[in-house]
Design a protein around this motif. Structure first.
Motif, mmCIF file in Angstrom:
data_model
loop_
_atom_site.group_PDB
_atom_site.id
_atom_site.type_symbol
_atom_site.label_atom_id
_atom_site.label_comp_id
_atom_site.label_asym_id
_atom_site.label_seq_id
_atom_site.Cartn_x
_atom_site.Cartn_y
_atom_site.Cartn_z
ATOM 1 N N LEU A 72 -8.923 -5.200 -1.735
ATOM 2 C CA LEU A 72 -9.283 -6.623 -1.043
ATOM 3 C C LEU A 72 -7.874 -7.432 -1.098
ATOM 4 O O LEU A 72 -7.309 -7.640 -2.338
ATOM 5 C CB LEU A 72 -10.226 -7.280 -1.855
ATOM 6 C CG LEU A 72 -11.730 -7.092 -2.015
ATOM 7 C CD1 LEU A 72 -12.572 -7.764 -2.844
ATOM 8 C CD2 LEU A 72 -12.333 -6.728 -0.671
ATOM 9 N N LEU A 73 -7.486 -7.800 0.008
ATOM 10 C CA LEU A 73 -6.221 -8.458 0.254
ATOM 11 C C LEU A 73 -6.526 -9.758 0.476
ATOM 12 O O LEU A 73 -7.249 -10.384 1.341
ATOM 13 C CB LEU A 73 -5.401 -7.995 1.374
ATOM 14 C CG LEU A 73 -4.883 -6.522 1.247
ATOM 15 C CD1 LEU A 73 -5.686 -5.393 0.976
ATOM 16 C CD2 LEU A 73 -3.984 -6.245 2.371
ATOM 17 N N LEU A 74 -5.752 -10.743 -0.539
ATOM 18 C CA LEU A 74 -5.710 -12.360 -0.485
ATOM 19 C C LEU A 74 -4.691 -12.830 0.157
ATOM 20 O O LEU A 74 -3.644 -12.284 0.479
ATOM 21 C CB LEU A 74 -5.848 -12.623 -2.041
ATOM 22 C CG LEU A 74 -7.175 -12.538 -2.539
ATOM 23 C CD1 LEU A 74 -7.631 -11.248 -2.757
ATOM 24 C CD2 LEU A 74 -7.002 -13.357 -4.163
ATOM 25 N N ALA A 75 -5.132 -13.820 0.759
ATOM 26 C CA ALA A 75 -4.075 -14.857 1.483
ATOM 27 C C ALA A 75 -2.901 -15.155 0.716
ATOM 28 O O ALA A 75 -1.738 -15.374 1.172
ATOM 29 C CB ALA A 75 -4.680 -15.909 2.014
ATOM 30 N N GLN A 76 -2.982 -15.263 -0.668
ATOM 31 C CA GLN A 76 -1.967 -15.390 -1.516
ATOM 32 C C GLN A 76 -0.960 -14.498 -1.606
ATOM 33 O O GLN A 76 0.161 -14.681 -2.255
ATOM 34 C CB GLN A 76 -2.396 -16.147 -2.812
ATOM 35 C CG GLN A 76 -3.262 -17.342 -2.834
ATOM 36 C CD GLN A 76 -4.594 -17.339 -2.296
ATOM 37 O OE1 GLN A 76 -5.018 -16.111 -2.354
ATOM 38 N NE2 GLN A 76 -5.191 -18.382 -2.032
ATOM 39 N N GLY A 77 -1.395 -13.013 -1.351
ATOM 40 C CA GLY A 77 -0.409 -12.244 -1.497
ATOM 41 C C GLY A 77 -1.043 -11.021 -2.405
ATOM 42 O O GLY A 77 -0.397 -9.874 -2.514
ATOM 43 N N GLN A 78 -1.747 -11.407 -3.231
ATOM 44 C CA GLN A 78 -2.390 -10.431 -4.230
ATOM 45 C C GLN A 78 -3.318 -9.529 -3.574
ATOM 46 O O GLN A 78 -3.973 -9.725 -2.512
ATOM 47 C CB GLN A 78 -3.038 -11.023 -5.330
ATOM 48 C CG GLN A 78 -2.338 -12.140 -5.959
ATOM 49 C CD GLN A 78 -2.353 -13.448 -5.588
ATOM 50 O OE1 GLN A 78 -2.583 -13.822 -4.500
ATOM 51 N NE2 GLN A 78 -2.278 -14.344 -6.525
ATOM 52 N N PHE A 79 -3.500 -8.229 -4.196
ATOM 53 C CA PHE A 79 -4.448 -7.398 -3.752
ATOM 54 C C PHE A 79 -5.050 -6.990 -4.850
ATOM 55 O O PHE A 79 -4.676 -6.415 -6.006
ATOM 56 C CB PHE A 79 -4.013 -6.364 -2.715
ATOM 57 C CG PHE A 79 -3.016 -5.148 -3.318
ATOM 58 C CD1 PHE A 79 -3.465 -4.226 -4.057
ATOM 59 C CD2 PHE A 79 -1.626 -5.341 -3.371
ATOM 60 C CE1 PHE A 79 -2.558 -3.315 -4.650
ATOM 61 C CE2 PHE A 79 -0.836 -4.852 -3.926
ATOM 62 C CZ PHE A 79 -1.163 -3.555 -4.613
ATOM 63 N N HIS A 80 -6.489 -6.631 -4.689
ATOM 64 C CA HIS A 80 -7.275 -6.097 -6.104
ATOM 65 C C HIS A 80 -8.135 -4.912 -5.482
ATOM 66 O O HIS A 80 -8.678 -4.853 -4.519
ATOM 67 C CB HIS A 80 -8.241 -7.157 -6.562
ATOM 68 C CG HIS A 80 -7.512 -8.388 -6.912
ATOM 69 N ND1 HIS A 80 -6.917 -8.582 -7.897
ATOM 70 C CD2 HIS A 80 -7.329 -9.597 -6.145
ATOM 71 C CE1 HIS A 80 -6.403 -9.668 -8.017
ATOM 72 N NE2 HIS A 80 -6.784 -10.476 -7.116
#
Length: 332
Positions: free
Chosen positions: A215-223
């Motif tokens: 899952l790629l987040l708008a803040q730049g993290q991915f989980h």
């Protein structure tokens, strides 16, 4: 003088023996009961004292709505030559982009670029990060809440029957789900989802399954999206009738791919009752084993997971008390 007095007391007074024995008894009792604040083996304490002295850290979780859903339809019939059917379930209009034969190295470099450089919110952004290191691409428009079945297949003129031996340099299929509308990308924290899918071929016949989902987040993290393991319902039917030889072959293939058997197994019909009291609703996830098997009343009694006996380092709840009360009111 003091030494002479003690020697005289030792020789002529039985009170000295009584005092020594009494002092030793007091010191031993204090050690056992923990009067001096020193650690004592748990076996010497009662259950209530153990309950208050053992701490399992509660992990702080943040609830995020995932607008994407992707599943494999009839994984047993999927192969490189016949193709694969994917079922989507998206909350908004989305784009499904499939990359056949995607480079393993370039994919993980792309995820790092999402973290450090630019956000992968569109198919073009991922293509730029991959440097076109894939064999074939196809794209589909997904309507919101439609649960469409998408049939994906490599063109016959590519004449690809396998992707080589393990370890491989290419994944058979990488599916990217992104939001179609720019306005929707500002609403959700999760802006895209990358699914790595294994498809059996001539060389590597491990059954079709999801290997990883990010899952790629708008803040730049991915989980890395992980599956939770719940207790299987006794009434559920066996998921497969494979022979022991087939199971051993599949287990060896999973080890080569770097997957554990528990992570790769398809989900069974799960029970929602606590495995301990069989009365409360399961609400706690234990980490790092990810077993979801305890209710609110039983979780405080366990330092080890009741299913796998692994020590619990952290835990978190699936639903807050307010959400549980709302569900009860809806049921009434």
């Amino acid at each position: 003088m003091a030494a002479v007095f003690l020697v005289t007391l030792y020789e002529y007074s039985p009170l000295f023996y009584i005092a020594v024995v009494f002092t030793c008894f007091i010191v031993t009792t204090g050690l056992v009961l923990g009067w001096f604040g020193w650690d004592v083996p748990v076996i010497l304490r009662n259950s209530e004292e153990t309950l208050f002295n053992t701490r399992v850290f509660k992990k702080q979780m943040r609830q995020v709505k995932n607008p994407f859903g992707l599943e494999i339809t009839n994984p047993s019939s999927a192969s490189i030559t016949t193709g694969i059917t994917l079922t989507t379930d998206c909350l908004e209009d989305s784009l499904l982009t499939c990359y056949w034969g995607c480079s393993v190295q370039k994919l993980y470099e792309a995820l790092q670029k999402h973290f450090y450089c630019f956000r992968i919110s569109t198919p073009q952004a991922l293509e730029d990060a991959l440097y076109s290191e894939y064999l074939y691409q196809e794209q589909y428009f997904i309507k919101k809440d439609s649960k469409e079945e998408i049939y994906c297949q490599l063109p016959r003129d590519t004449k690809i029957e396998d992707f080589g031996t393990v370890p491989r340099s290419r994944y058979p299929l990488v599916a990217l789900l992104t939001l179609a509308g720019e306005d929707d990308r500002e609403i959700y924290d999760i802006i895209s989802m990358v699914s790595v899918i294994h498809i059996p071929d001539k060389t590597y016949k491990l059954s079709c399954r999801m290997l990883y989902q990010y899952l790629l987040l708008a803040q730049g993290q991915f989980h890395d999206l992980k599956q939770l393991f719940m207790s299987a319902n006794n009434n559920s039917t066996p998921s497969s009738t494979s022979s022991p030889e087939e199971k051993s072959i599949e287990r060896s293939l999973l080890e080569k791919a770097g997957l554990s058997e528990s992570e790769a197994e398809p989900p069974e019909e799960n029970s929602k009752d606590c495995v301990v009291c069989q009365n409360g609703t399961v609400n706690w996830v234990l980490l790092p084993c990810r077993h979801t098997c305890l209710c609110d009343g039983c979780v405080r009694y366990f330092q080890q997971c009741p299913m796998c006996r692994q020590f619990v380092q952290e835990s978190f709840t699936l639903c807050s008390q307010k959400e549980q009360e709302k569900d009860k009111l809806k049921a009434l």
